[in-house]
Scaffold this motif. Structure first.
Motif, PDB file in Angstrom:
ATOM      1  N   SER A  39       0.865  -1.173   0.000  1.00 14.23           N
ATOM      2  CA  SER A  39       0.000   0.000   0.000  1.00 14.23           C
ATOM      3  C   SER A  39       0.904   1.225   0.000  1.00 14.23           C
ATOM      4  N   PRO A  40       0.365   2.384  -0.362  1.00 15.35           N
ATOM      5  CA  PRO A  40       1.214   3.578  -0.458  1.00 15.35           C
ATOM      6  C   PRO A  40       1.534   4.181   0.911  1.00 15.35           C
ATOM      7  N   ASP A  41       2.025   3.357   1.801  1.00  9.69           N
ATOM      8  CA  ASP A  41       2.347   3.773   3.161  1.00  9.69           C
ATOM      9  C   ASP A  41       3.681   3.151   3.527  1.00  9.69           C
ATOM     10  N   ASN A  80       0.771   6.669  -5.147  1.00  5.72           N
ATOM     11  CA  ASN A  80      -0.456   6.249  -4.455  1.00  5.72           C
ATOM     12  C   ASN A  80      -0.986   4.934  -5.044  1.00  5.72           C
ATOM     13  N   ASN A  82      -1.703   0.830  -4.956  1.00  2.65           N
ATOM     14  CA  ASN A  82      -1.994  -0.337  -4.121  1.00  2.65           C
ATOM     15  C   ASN A  82      -1.701  -1.587  -4.943  1.00  2.65           C
ATOM     16  N   GLU A 112      -4.240   5.338  -9.936  1.00  6.99           N
ATOM     17  CA  GLU A 112      -5.353   6.275 -10.132  1.00  6.99           C
ATOM     18  C   GLU A 112      -5.916   6.172 -11.547  1.00  6.99           C
TER      19      GLU A 112
END
Length: 157
Positions: A39-41, A80, A82, A112
């Motif tokens: 994930s973008p974390d 961003n 996933n 996106e």
């Protein structure tokens, strides 16, 4: 206490060995889920990768280092993105040691602008190891290799 004339300890050890094929597949499945789900974390990525790298030898760590040096994880965060994985099958040959394993999976890379579906095929060997909290199945993945990782289709969002 006896179980069909056998000691309870002998009966329990026989039951454990019967579950070994299931444990082998689950060990490999869990590694793939942790290693390929992103994930973008930054913290989530590091947590999953650190947990994943407790299950194999250095071969998987080399893939991680290579991707990291190429900026892959930074692009996941900044874009961003996933990434998830669906394991289709884990095929283990437990008739010869070390155990040969092939994993067939699908990856979804969600951006996106589009969703990319990829096929993923990996091979490795499994070695018996000591069970621990970090390695409950008692295996080590050795010689991890990505044999195929190609786009199947791209869907515009």
């Amino acid at each position: 206490v006896l179980d069909n004339g056998k000691s309870l300890m002998l009966a329990l050890s026989q039951d454990l060995s019967q579950n070994r094929p299931v444990e082998a597949r689950e060990h490999v499945r869990r590694f793939h889920e942790l290693f390929f789900t992103l994930s973008p974390d930054k913290n989530a990525i590091e947590s999953n990768i650190n947990r994943a790298l407790l299950l194999p030898d250095r071969s998987a760590c080399n893939y991680y280092k290579d991707l990291s040096e190429k900026g892959y994880y930074n692009r996941v965060i900044s874009g961003n993105i996933n990434q998830s994985i669906q394991i289709d099958s884990v095929v283990c040959n437990l008739n010869a040691y070390p155990y040969q394993v092939a994993t067939y999976a699908s990856q979804m890379i969600i951006r996106e602008s589009n969703i990319t579906e990829r096929s993923l095929v990996t091979h490795c060997k499994l070695l018996n190891s000591v069970r621990s909290d970090n390695n409950p199945h008692g295996f080590i993945i050795e010689g991890f290799e990505i044999k195929e990782n190609k786009d199947i289709r791209v869907l515009t969002r």
